[in-house]
Write an enzyme that holds these catalytic residues in place. Structure first.
Site, mmCIF file in Angstrom:
data_model
loop_
_atom_site.group_PDB
_atom_site.id
_atom_site.type_symbol
_atom_site.label_atom_id
_atom_site.label_comp_id
_atom_site.label_asym_id
_atom_site.label_seq_id
_atom_site.Cartn_x
_atom_site.Cartn_y
_atom_site.Cartn_z
ATOM 1 N N CYS A 260 0.814 -1.223 0.000
ATOM 2 C CA CYS A 260 0.000 0.000 0.000
ATOM 3 C C CYS A 260 0.843 1.267 0.000
ATOM 4 C CB CYS A 260 -0.946 0.009 1.197
ATOM 5 S SG CYS A 260 -0.118 -0.213 2.796
ATOM 6 N N ASP A 567 5.938 44.239 52.465
ATOM 7 C CA ASP A 567 5.224 43.741 51.286
ATOM 8 C C ASP A 567 5.444 44.661 50.092
ATOM 9 O OD1 ASP A 567 4.297 41.679 52.809
ATOM 10 O OD2 ASP A 567 2.234 42.412 52.977
#
Length: 880
Positions: A260, A567
């Site tokens: 194939c 922070d």
């Protein structure tokens, strides 16, 4: 006396001599299944012995089986089928002789992980008429290597030679020790029988036409089926024409084109078209004239539009005779020069499985790509394509071909029949007679099918605990009056030259920065003070500070203050070092900090961070966390990563002596909450437990004194400073829980000071976490079962609180917390604290969802539902 009933003997079903009905097929499948159960217990040594014997026997019978195949099917060439049979035995054996297919594939004892090979069971294998013996040999051998049983469904027009091939392999396998009946076949194949065998097997291994492959995938069982091919070969004007043309002929004439992967079309660039045509002619190919092309084209397909079985595997002369034309008896290939690429209009554009070939002329390489692509899409998508090109002069053409062609095999300068089946022209391409076409063609596999598709891998995973850690700043200085000594290292150790101080307006105006700037002056370190930090620092504040930092260019950042200043400084530090970093990425949630999607950038390349605490509460001087508020949404974001762990932490009670009562209470309860949550966290360890217990005891003993006497009780101030930093180290490594998650949102939406927010929630959270049968427990390998109640009871025992049971001890702990809160002036409920009820209720749903998604929630021992968070908020609001 009871009489024992005589058991009836199980009737013995006679083994069918031949399989020619559904009933006899079911009996044969049962026989194969029983043999496979025994075979599945074989060792690798036993399997390899059988595999060798079977391959050897097939090799020895390669000629006899080839003759049988041609005689029965009238297709192909004996000599070529000999090669295919030889390939199916020798090449398959050599490809897998050293492959492990039994026992433990992989083992990692440290991680408690094993992978074990297991067979699938009984394989139903459909064998095509084009390769009736070689495909049967191939499928039988890979099943034997993987300890699977197999039952073969031959094509009706090739059943005798296929069965003969299976018998050869079976007899040799049994003689080498394989169970009787491990390989079987259908003697009288039919569509009904093929459907039945596919339905009853454990897996289908299908090779054949589209209808059969579709049937395999529709069987309801796992299937490995392969699509049809319509392989085009593009011959570029840079190619070696002599090699290209002869490669195509070699491939196309191999077994009369029954593989194939064989070329169905050639697409030739105009510049070399005539040269190629002449070479084809000189090598014995026959070019059809217009009349002959129409006649041959008329017999290529049948009425249903499929390949006419009468031309498959026949010689060019036989096909010419069938079409009513004459060609030389020794013609190698019938070639039709065509222009139409639509398979519905041009039969030669179709897959033909015979020595017939379409030839297209292309003016440019782009046009050649278009033609080739269309032939694939319309007729052989997923299978194989070929390019003949000069690899030195045309690498860009190879790349464009690779990108354009939707085929699972792209062969360069290779005859496609031989190249597609592997191991002949490229030794890394696995040998196989079943070629997968991938999802493009509706196939389950995109590779050459081999043993991998016939193995299950059983994974054994033993429970293992995660590696944990204890991370701290590089240096932590503590003791009243330690700041000047610690800062001296900026010059002596870190060799800094420019310091950027981040603080708030109150500390700046009240002279807290002066002692630091004076010392920096003495050390010759220039400095700049940014004092616009507000409580609950915002993103715009951080952006402004980062801009000032960029202009000044410091090599050390000194954060002076409580959690807000530290922070803000951490966020400014990130923006200063990595202005390209996206805030949304920095704030991205994670389950495991080591596996987060967003990887934090490397910090400390431009500056180090020194944090000097002025309040005994947040512990931010030793944590990898920063809380930043986005004022546009009033959302508090937890930024967490060990990259933002300060380089140096200074906890000096001299900086904390003048904390007002409100700050003393708020920050002190915050310390207590840090330690309580870290102790019951799923990530808690022996290393953090001791820190938590010590911090908790210090808070209960010294917070009332610090609150009552302030700067007059030096010991209380210093011990609370220690408690804050100790708890900070603990929760930096064990993390926090849902109390902090809820406090973050209460603070963001209702401006409740963070420590007070924790205080208003912590008792309700202790009750909630103490449930012995929670709705859901948290997920972490160390956390084996709900035991938060036991952990809280341990804290009570350590504090010497009363209680005979864990439940009583938890009640005592909550009472102790409430007593402390009352002592330092904390309200009993959120409502009593002054949060408006209407405003609270309006924000409740949003707070619940945001708290659930807060970074702190993941370590909580009880996994909270949003409905449960809502109940906690309501209980804390009304003080139930």
């Amino acid at each position: 006396m009871a009489v024992e009933k005589k058991k009836e003997a199980t009737p013995v079903t006679k083994r069918p001599e031949i399989v020619n009905s559904v009933e006899t097929l079911k009996l044969r499948i049962a026989e194969v299944r029983e043999a496979q159960r025994k075979f599945s217990t074989y060792t690798q040594e036993q399997v390899d012995k059988i595999f060798l014997a079977a391959a050897t026997a097939a090799t020895k019978q390669r000629i006899a089986l080839a003759k049988m195949a041609v005689a029965e099917t009238k297709m192909g060439v004996v000599e070529d089928k000999v090669i295919k049979n030889h390939f199916a035995s020798e090449y398959i054996y050599n490809a897998y002789k050293n492959s492990q297919t039994c026992g433990v594939l992989e083992e990692d004892t440290a991680f408690g992980y094993r992978r074990i090979y297991e067979p699938i069971g009984v394989i139903a294998a459909v064998v095509p008429t084009t390769n009736p013996t070689s495909t049967a040999i191939f499928k039988c051998l890979i099943c034997l290597k993987t300890r699977n049983g197999i039952i073969i469904s031959p094509h009706p027009s090739a059943k005798n030679c296929t069965i003969a091939a299976v018998k050869v392999v079976l007899e040799a396998a049994v003689a080498a020790g394989a169970p009787e009946g491990i390989l079987a076949w259908i003697d009288e194949p039919s569509i009904e029988m093929s459907v039945e065998v596919m339905k009853d097997a454990d897996m289908v291994l299908a090779t054949g036409g589209p209808a059969m492959v579709k049937s395999a995938y529709s069987s309801g069982k796992p299937a490995v089926g392969v699509g049809n091919g319509n392989t085009p070969a593009l011959i570029d004007d840079s190619a070696d024409i002599l090699m290209a043309v002869n490669s195509v002929i070699h491939s196309k004439t191999f077994d009369n084109g029954t593989i194939c992967a064989s070329e169905q079309s050639v697409v030739v660039l105009d510049k070399v078209y005539d040269q190629c045509k002449k070479e084809f002619q000189d090598r014995g190919c026959y070019f059809l004239n217009d009349e002959e092309r129409v006649k041959v084209g008329s017999i290529i397909l049948n009425a249903a539009g499929n390949i006419n079985a009468q031309i498959v595997g026949r010689s060019p002369y036989q096909i010419a005779q069938l079409a009513g034309i004459e060609c030389p008896k020794d013609a190698k290939v019938l070639i039709a020069e065509v222009t139409e690429v639509d398979v519905t209009k041009e039969p030669f554009a179709h897959e033909k499985l015979s020595p017939t070939l379409a030839m297209y002329r292309a003016n440019t390489y782009d046009e050649a790509l278009d033609i080739t692509d269309r032939l694939i899409i319309d007729g052989g998508v997923g299978h194989t394509s070929v390019l003949y090109v000069d690899p030195v002069k045309g690498p860009d053409k190879i790349k464009r071909f690779e990108e354009r062609m939707k085929t699972c095999r792209i062969l360069i300068n290779t005859p496609s029949s031989h190249g597609g089946i592997g191991d002949l022209y490229n030794f890394r391409l696995l040998p196989s007679l079943t070629l997968g076409c991938g999802s493009w063609a509706g196939n389950a596999v995109s590779e050459n099918v081999g043993i991998r598709e016939l193995l299950n891998i059983k994974t054994v995973a033993e429970r293992r605990e995660n590696m944990l850690w204890l991370r701290t700043p590089e240096k932590v200085y503590f003791k009243k009056g330690c700041t000047p000594v610690a800062l001296k290292e900026l010059k002596d150790v870190y060799k800094t030259k420019k310091a950027f101080i981040v603080t708030d307006g109150f500390l700046f105006k009240n002279g807290y920065t002066k002692s630091i700037t004076d010392q920096l002056d003495d050390m010759g370190i220039t400095h700049h003070v940014f004092f616009d930090v507000t409580p609950d620092p915002t993103l715009p504040c951080a952006i402004a500070g980062a801009a000032a930092m960029k202009e000044f260019g410091p090599d050390v950042i000194i954060a002076l203050g409580g959690g807000s200043a530290m922070d803000a400084a951490k966020m400014m530090w990130i923006m200063y070092e990595h202005p390209e970093a996206d805030f949304a990425d920095l704030a991205m949630r994670f389950i495991d900090i080591r596996k987060r999607v967003f990887v934090f950038p490397k910090m400390g390349q431009k500056a180090i961070l020194v944090c000097i605490a002025t309040s005994s509460g947040t512990g931010s001087e030793v944590t990898p966390f920063a809380i930043i508020t986005d004022p546009s949404t009033q959302t508090k974001y937890s930024i967490a990563d060990y990259e933002i762990m300060p380089t140096m932490a200074i906890s000096d009670a001299d900086m904390m002596m003048d904390q007002p009562k409100g700050l003393t209470a708020s920050s002190g309860i915050d310390v207590l909450t840090h330690a309580l949550e870290a102790y019951v966290s799923m990530l808690a360890t022996d290393y953090t437990d001791g820190l938590c217990l010590k911090a908790i005891k210090l808070v209960f003993e010294f917070l009332p004194r610090a609150y009552k006497y302030g700067r007059d009780d030096v010991e209380a101030r210093e011990r609370m400073a220690n408690a804050s930093t100790i708890a900070g180290i603990a929760f930096s490594n064990a993390f926090l829980g849902v109390c902090h998650s809820m406090a973050h949102k209460l603070g963001a939406h209702h401006h409740v000071q963070h420590g007070i927010a924790n205080a208003l929630l912590i008792s309700e959270v202790i009750k909630y976490n103490s449930a012995e049968v929670p709705t859901k427990m948290g997920t972490f390998s160390q956390y084996k079962y709900p035991h938060a109640r036991e952990r809280y009871a341990e804290i009570a025992t350590f504090l010497g609180l009363p209680g005979k049971t864990d439940e009583e001890k938890v009640d005592s702990l909550i009472a102790k917390v409430e007593e402390l809160k009352a002592t330092v002036g904390v309200a009993k409920s959120i409502k009593e604290h002054g949060v408006d009820e209407t405003a609270f209720m309006n924000k409740l749903e949003v707070m619940c969802e945001e708290a659930f998604d807060d970074q702190c929630t993941g370590a909580n021992p009880r996994y909270p539902l949003m409905s449960e968070i809502k109940e906690l908020y309501l209980s804390a609001y009304f003080g139930k």
